[in-house]
Design a protein around this motif. Structure first.
Motif, PDB file in Angstrom:
ATOM      1  N   VAL A   1       0.836  -1.194   0.000  1.00 58.24           N
ATOM      2  CA  VAL A   1       0.000   0.000   0.000  1.00 58.24           C
ATOM      3  C   VAL A   1       0.874   1.248   0.000  1.00 58.24           C
ATOM      4  CG1 VAL A   1      -1.858  -1.164   1.264  1.00 58.24           C
ATOM      5  CG2 VAL A   1      -0.158   0.172   2.533  1.00 58.24           C
ATOM      6  N   ARG A   2       0.292   2.351  -0.449  1.00 58.21           N
ATOM      7  CA  ARG A   2       0.881   3.676  -0.304  1.00 58.21           C
ATOM      8  C   ARG A   2       0.100   4.416   0.779  1.00 58.21           C
ATOM      9  NH1 ARG A   2      -0.022   3.357  -5.787  1.00 58.21           N
ATOM     10  NH2 ARG A   2      -1.762   4.813  -5.542  1.00 58.21           N
ATOM     11  N   VAL A   3       0.792   5.273   1.522  1.00 58.78           N
ATOM     12  CA  VAL A   3       0.130   6.074   2.549  1.00 58.78           C
ATOM     13  C   VAL A   3       0.537   7.530   2.358  1.00 58.78           C
ATOM     14  CG1 VAL A   3      -0.273   6.434   5.005  1.00 58.78           C
ATOM     15  CG2 VAL A   3       0.209   4.120   4.160  1.00 58.78           C
ATOM     16  N   GLY A   4      -0.438   8.371   2.056  1.00 56.79           N
ATOM     17  CA  GLY A   4      -0.207   9.812   1.952  1.00 56.79           C
ATOM     18  C   GLY A   4      -0.893  10.514   3.103  1.00 56.79           C
ATOM     19  N   VAL A   5      -0.187  11.440   3.752  1.00 56.08           N
ATOM     20  CA  VAL A   5      -0.702  12.096   4.954  1.00 56.08           C
ATOM     21  C   VAL A   5      -0.645  13.609   4.776  1.00 56.08           C
ATOM     22  CG1 VAL A   5      -0.498  12.338   7.459  1.00 56.08           C
ATOM     23  CG2 VAL A   5       0.147  10.173   6.358  1.00 56.08           C
ATOM     24  N   GLY A   6      -1.712  14.296   5.204  1.00 55.95           N
ATOM     25  CA  GLY A   6      -1.749  15.753   5.135  1.00 55.95           C
ATOM     26  C   GLY A   6      -2.747  16.310   6.120  1.00 55.95           C
ATOM     27  N   PRO A   7      -2.781  17.628   6.269  1.00 50.48           N
ATOM     28  CA  PRO A   7      -3.728  18.244   7.197  1.00 50.48           C
ATOM     29  C   PRO A   7      -5.170  18.248   6.707  1.00 50.48           C
ATOM     30  CG  PRO A   7      -2.439  19.923   6.084  1.00 50.48           C
ATOM     31  CD  PRO A   7      -1.858  18.610   5.682  1.00 50.48           C
ATOM     32  N   THR A   8      -5.404  17.898   5.430  1.00 50.40           N
ATOM     33  CA  THR A   8      -6.760  17.806   4.873  1.00 50.40           C
ATOM     34  C   THR A   8      -6.832  16.563   3.988  1.00 50.40           C
ATOM     35  OG1 THR A   8      -6.295  19.024   2.819  1.00 50.40           O
ATOM     36  CG2 THR A   8      -6.858  20.338   4.764  1.00 50.40           C
ATOM     37  N   LYS A   9      -8.063  16.156   3.622  1.00 48.66           N
ATOM     38  CA  LYS A   9      -8.234  14.998   2.749  1.00 48.66           C
ATOM     39  C   LYS A   9      -7.614  15.254   1.378  1.00 48.66           C
ATOM     40  CE  LYS A   9     -12.169  12.669   2.756  1.00 48.66           C
ATOM     41  NZ  LYS A   9     -13.633  12.393   2.732  1.00 48.66           N
ATOM     42  N   THR A  10      -7.784  16.476   0.857  1.00 46.23           N
ATOM     43  CA  THR A  10      -7.244  16.785  -0.464  1.00 46.23           C
ATOM     44  C   THR A  10      -5.720  16.747  -0.459  1.00 46.23           C
ATOM     45  OG1 THR A  10      -9.180  18.157  -0.928  1.00 46.23           O
ATOM     46  CG2 THR A  10      -7.269  18.461  -2.346  1.00 46.23           C
ATOM     47  N   LEU A  11      -5.104  17.256   0.594  1.00 39.82           N
ATOM     48  CA  LEU A  11      -3.646  17.200   0.683  1.00 39.82           C
ATOM     49  C   LEU A  11      -3.157  15.773   0.930  1.00 39.82           C
ATOM     50  CD1 LEU A  11      -2.868  20.491   2.621  1.00 39.82           C
ATOM     51  CD2 LEU A  11      -2.253  19.943   0.253  1.00 39.82           C
TER      52      LEU A  11
ATOM     53  N   LYS B   1      -4.534  13.249  -0.504  1.00 40.83           N
ATOM     54  CA  LYS B   1      -4.576  12.740  -1.876  1.00 40.83           C
ATOM     55  C   LYS B   1      -3.354  13.216  -2.658  1.00 40.83           C
ATOM     56  CE  LYS B   1      -7.130  10.649  -5.134  1.00 40.83           C
ATOM     57  NZ  LYS B   1      -7.490   9.218  -5.075  1.00 40.83           N
ATOM     58  N   VAL B   2      -2.991  14.479  -2.485  1.00 43.35           N
ATOM     59  CA  VAL B   2      -1.782  15.009  -3.126  1.00 43.35           C
ATOM     60  C   VAL B   2      -0.552  14.235  -2.668  1.00 43.35           C
ATOM     61  CG1 VAL B   2      -0.234  17.012  -3.237  1.00 43.35           C
ATOM     62  CG2 VAL B   2      -2.698  17.331  -3.517  1.00 43.35           C
ATOM     63  N   ALA B   3      -0.470  13.956  -1.367  1.00 44.15           N
ATOM     64  CA  ALA B   3       0.666  13.206  -0.829  1.00 44.15           C
ATOM     65  C   ALA B   3       0.723  11.809  -1.424  1.00 44.15           C
ATOM     66  CB  ALA B   3       0.567  13.132   0.694  1.00 44.15           C
ATOM     67  N   ASP B   4      -0.438  11.161  -1.589  1.00 47.32           N
ATOM     68  CA  ASP B   4      -0.486   9.827  -2.192  1.00 47.32           C
ATOM     69  C   ASP B   4       0.017   9.866  -3.630  1.00 47.32           C
ATOM     70  OD1 ASP B   4      -1.326   7.013  -2.535  1.00 47.32           O
ATOM     71  OD2 ASP B   4      -2.901   7.879  -3.789  1.00 47.32           O
ATOM     72  N   GLU B   5      -0.409  10.866  -4.395  1.00 45.50           N
ATOM     73  CA  GLU B   5       0.054  10.991  -5.776  1.00 45.50           C
ATOM     74  C   GLU B   5       1.554  11.242  -5.819  1.00 45.50           C
ATOM     75  OE1 GLU B   5      -1.592  10.456  -8.573  1.00 45.50           O
ATOM     76  OE2 GLU B   5      -3.368   9.889  -7.421  1.00 45.50           O
ATOM     77  N   ASN B   6       2.078  11.961  -4.834  1.00 43.23           N
ATOM     78  CA  ASN B   6       3.517  12.207  -4.767  1.00 43.23           C
ATOM     79  C   ASN B   6       4.278  10.904  -4.505  1.00 43.23           C
ATOM     80  OD1 ASN B   6       5.797  14.111  -4.678  1.00 43.23           O
ATOM     81  ND2 ASN B   6       5.946  13.492  -2.541  1.00 43.23           N
ATOM     82  N   VAL B   7       3.726  10.054  -3.633  1.00 50.84           N
ATOM     83  CA  VAL B   7       4.336   8.737  -3.398  1.00 50.84           C
ATOM     84  C   VAL B   7       4.378   7.947  -4.699  1.00 50.84           C
ATOM     85  CG1 VAL B   7       4.116   6.541  -2.183  1.00 50.84           C
ATOM     86  CG2 VAL B   7       3.592   8.661  -0.990  1.00 50.84           C
ATOM     87  N   LYS B   8       3.261   7.974  -5.431  1.00 47.91           N
ATOM     88  CA  LYS B   8       3.175   7.226  -6.691  1.00 47.91           C
ATOM     89  C   LYS B   8       4.229   7.712  -7.679  1.00 47.91           C
ATOM     90  CE  LYS B   8      -1.025   6.607  -8.079  1.00 47.91           C
ATOM     91  NZ  LYS B   8      -2.349   6.781  -8.724  1.00 47.91           N
TER      92      LYS B   8
ATOM     93  N   ASP C   1      -4.956  17.264 -12.221  1.00 45.00           N
ATOM     94  CA  ASP C   1      -4.818  16.114 -11.332  1.00 45.00           C
ATOM     95  C   ASP C   1      -5.336  16.378  -9.920  1.00 45.00           C
ATOM     96  OD1 ASP C   1      -3.778  14.476 -13.234  1.00 45.00           O
ATOM     97  OD2 ASP C   1      -1.684  14.696 -12.628  1.00 45.00           O
ATOM     98  N   ILE C   2      -5.836  17.591  -9.676  1.00 44.67           N
ATOM     99  CA  ILE C   2      -6.358  17.904  -8.344  1.00 44.67           C
ATOM    100  C   ILE C   2      -7.638  17.104  -8.119  1.00 44.67           C
ATOM    101  CG2 ILE C   2      -7.217  19.720  -6.813  1.00 44.67           C
ATOM    102  CD1 ILE C   2      -5.663  21.728  -8.536  1.00 44.67           C
ATOM    103  N   TRP C   3      -7.719  16.468  -6.972  1.00 41.77           N
ATOM    104  CA  TRP C   3      -8.895  15.676  -6.615  1.00 41.77           C
ATOM    105  C   TRP C   3     -10.132  16.575  -6.597  1.00 41.77           C
ATOM    106  CZ3 TRP C   3     -10.789  14.378  -1.152  1.00 41.77           C
ATOM    107  CH2 TRP C   3     -11.708  13.324  -1.185  1.00 41.77           C
ATOM    108  N   GLY C   4     -11.137  16.225  -7.407  1.00 37.37           N
ATOM    109  CA  GLY C   4     -12.377  16.997  -7.436  1.00 37.37           C
ATOM    110  C   GLY C   4     -12.465  17.988  -8.581  1.00 37.37           C
ATOM    111  N   ILE C   5     -11.390  18.165  -9.358  1.00 40.06           N
ATOM    112  CA  ILE C   5     -11.413  19.080 -10.501  1.00 40.06           C
ATOM    113  C   ILE C   5     -11.781  18.279 -11.746  1.00 40.06           C
ATOM    114  CG2 ILE C   5     -10.079  20.649 -11.953  1.00 40.06           C
ATOM    115  CD1 ILE C   5     -10.633  21.740  -9.192  1.00 40.06           C
ATOM    116  N   GLY C   6     -12.981  18.482 -12.245  1.00 39.34           N
ATOM    117  CA  GLY C   6     -13.431  17.773 -13.433  1.00 39.34           C
ATOM    118  C   GLY C   6     -12.999  18.445 -14.712  1.00 39.34           C
ATOM    119  N   SER C   7     -13.404  17.850 -15.837  1.00 36.80           N
ATOM    120  CA  SER C   7     -12.962  18.356 -17.145  1.00 36.80           C
ATOM    121  C   SER C   7     -13.501  19.760 -17.424  1.00 36.80           C
ATOM    122  CB  SER C   7     -13.409  17.393 -18.248  1.00 36.80           C
ATOM    123  OG  SER C   7     -14.819  17.205 -18.208  1.00 36.80           O
ATOM    124  N   ALA C   8     -14.728  20.068 -16.960  1.00 36.80           N
ATOM    125  CA  ALA C   8     -15.293  21.404 -17.210  1.00 36.80           C
ATOM    126  C   ALA C   8     -14.497  22.469 -16.463  1.00 36.80           C
ATOM    127  CB  ALA C   8     -16.758  21.435 -16.772  1.00 36.80           C
ATOM    128  N   TYR C   9     -14.159  22.196 -15.214  1.00 33.57           N
ATOM    129  CA  TYR C   9     -13.363  23.142 -14.434  1.00 33.57           C
ATOM    130  C   TYR C   9     -11.930  23.217 -14.965  1.00 33.57           C
ATOM    131  CZ  TYR C   9     -17.136  23.208 -10.978  1.00 33.57           C
ATOM    132  OH  TYR C   9     -18.335  23.359 -10.339  1.00 33.57           O
TER     133      TYR C   9
END
Length: 431
Positions: free
Chosen positions: A137-147, A149-156, A187-195
């Motif tokens: 497994v990968r484990v990404g840790v941050g002060p918010t859920k979105t961060l 997710k960013v930490a997890d992508e950085n591990v990847k 690649d930001i979590w929650g940013i769709g194609s329209a945004y």
């Protein structure tokens, strides 16, 4: 910070599950196929590096997979589901709270420790899961859920580059700015194609640039959802863990057939099987349903005839009884069935769903109490001895004979054993 958020992400989950029980696969590329062995839905790193895309039709990529020596397997959802439960049960011991985000991902809250201590805790969780379950497994840790997710992508990204241990804790400001500059806006979590298109027009290409936009512009162009995402990237927690499952509105069960099905009896069997599984799912979640819809369809493309239709009805009361759903599906099939067509898919959809309550809804209703003893006994037998130990005769028999044999089941010619849930498929060790 009071708490930290962690995203625990199983790596190449389906392929990793297969490798746990078959050591010969650990040095080989692995590809897992969709229902009826049609498309590639899971890939080990070696298969990804060979250029095989997600969802690739097997017939188009068979030569590539053979060239790299890949093991191609049918999906084994029973195994994957059980392995997922094992991973989540381990996380529950270390997390303050846990959100099961998907079969291979979970968000957890951890104590608000110093960064070095959070790093050690994340490493400990990763090692424990691998030691007890065998899945990396990968484990990404941050002060918010979105961060997180960013930490997890950085591990990847770091693991693809050949370094990093599988965990990463977001640094505090101002070093976090450097991390966000490396994250593309799309690649930001929650940013769709329209945004994504709006951000591109404004010249925003990174998460750092997005988080620096004025709140008024984000709110105006991307609604409050986009504003919350920006706040999360700045370190302000806006998304709590979803500890309670959102109210279910519908429950759908459908499968494509391995071969085209023409007979009404085989369609009845398939729908009865789907009715049985939806009833089991309802009971697992403590729910009951009153509305039911069935649908059937031929192939969608190629030479005609093309046909698709459905019919819906309402039961006398809210229930979670498989036999009643099966009888209703049989009745609803009659007006939509067309003889002489080769059907490729059938399904059942339950709606008007609500939590189960122990009372009789109507004067002539049976009441749930009459069924609870029987359904609980059936569920207990199937939990103890494996799914389909007891089921509806109307759904046919797996491997049965005569007119009860299931001619409509999916193709799974390359499925591995269900090592953890079937007694007769347990792994055998020769000493």
């Amino acid at each position: 910070m009071d708490v930290a958020y962690a995203l625990i992400d199983c790596e190449n989950f389906y392929a990793s599950c297969e490798r746990v029980f078959d050591p010969s696969l650990r040095e080989r590329p692995v590809a897992v196929l969709s229902n009826n062995d049609g498309c590639v839905i899971a890939r080990s790193e070696e298969v990804k590096e060979a250029g095989v895309p997600m969802g690739a039709p097997l017939f188009k990529w068979e030569d590539v997979l053979e060239e790299i020596g890949a093991e191609v397997l049918s999906s084994n959802y029973t195994l994957y589901g059980d392995m997922s439960r094992r991973v989540h049960s381990i996380l529950e011991a270390d997390a303050l709270e846990l959100e099961r985000y998907s079969i291979d991902e979970a968000f957890a809250t951890l104590p608000g420790l110093e960064r070095e201590n959070l790093q050690r805790l994340a490493d400990s969780i990763r090692r424990k899961i691998f030691r007890q379950v065998g899945v990396p497994v990968r484990v990404g840790v941050g002060p918010t859920k979105t961060l997180a997710k960013v930490a997890d992508e950085n591990v990847k990204a770091r693991k693809r580059a050949g370094w990093g241990l599988g965990t990463y804790v977001c640094p505090p400001e101002p070093k976090r700015e450097e991390l966000l500059r490396r994250v593309p806006a799309h690649d930001i979590w929650g940013i769709g194609s329209a945004y994504e298109e709006k951000l591109h027009e404004k010249g925003v290409v990174s998460a750092a640039e997005f988080s620096a936009l004025p709140d008024s512009w984000i709110r105006s162009e991307m609604t409050v959802v986009g504003l919350r995402t920006a706040w999360e990237l700045r370190g302000r927690s806006c998304l709590d863990l979803e500890l309670v499952r959102p109210d279910r509105k519908t429950l759908v069960r459908s499968r494509s057939f391995g071969e085209r099905v023409e007979s009404k009896e085989n369609l009845r069997q398939a729908l009865a099987k789907h009715a049985q599984r939806t009833a089991e799912k309802l009971r697992e979640e403590g729910l009951v349903a009153k509305g039911i819809k069935v649908f059937i369809t031929t192939k969608r493309f190629g030479d005609p005839p093309h046909y698709s239709n459905g019919a819906a009805g309402s039961l006398p009361e809210h229930i979670a009884r498989a036999s009643a759903f099966a009888r209703a599906s049989r009745r609803l099939l009659e007006p939509i069935y067309r003889q002489g067509l080769g059907y490729k898919k059938a399904g059942v959809c339950l709606y008007d769903i609500r939590p189960a309550r122990p009372h009789q809804e109507s004067l002539f209703g049976r009441g749930r109490e009459e069924d609870e003893a029987l359904t609980e006994a059936v569920d207990q037998i199937n939990r103890e001895y494996g799914k389909e130990t007891v089921g509806l005769a109307a759904a046919g028999l797996p491997g049965g004979e005569g007119n009860l044999e299931r001619e409509w089941t999916m193709k799974r010619q390359k499925r591995s054993p269900r090592y953890t849930t079937q007694w007769d498929e347990l792994p055998v060790v020769h000493a």
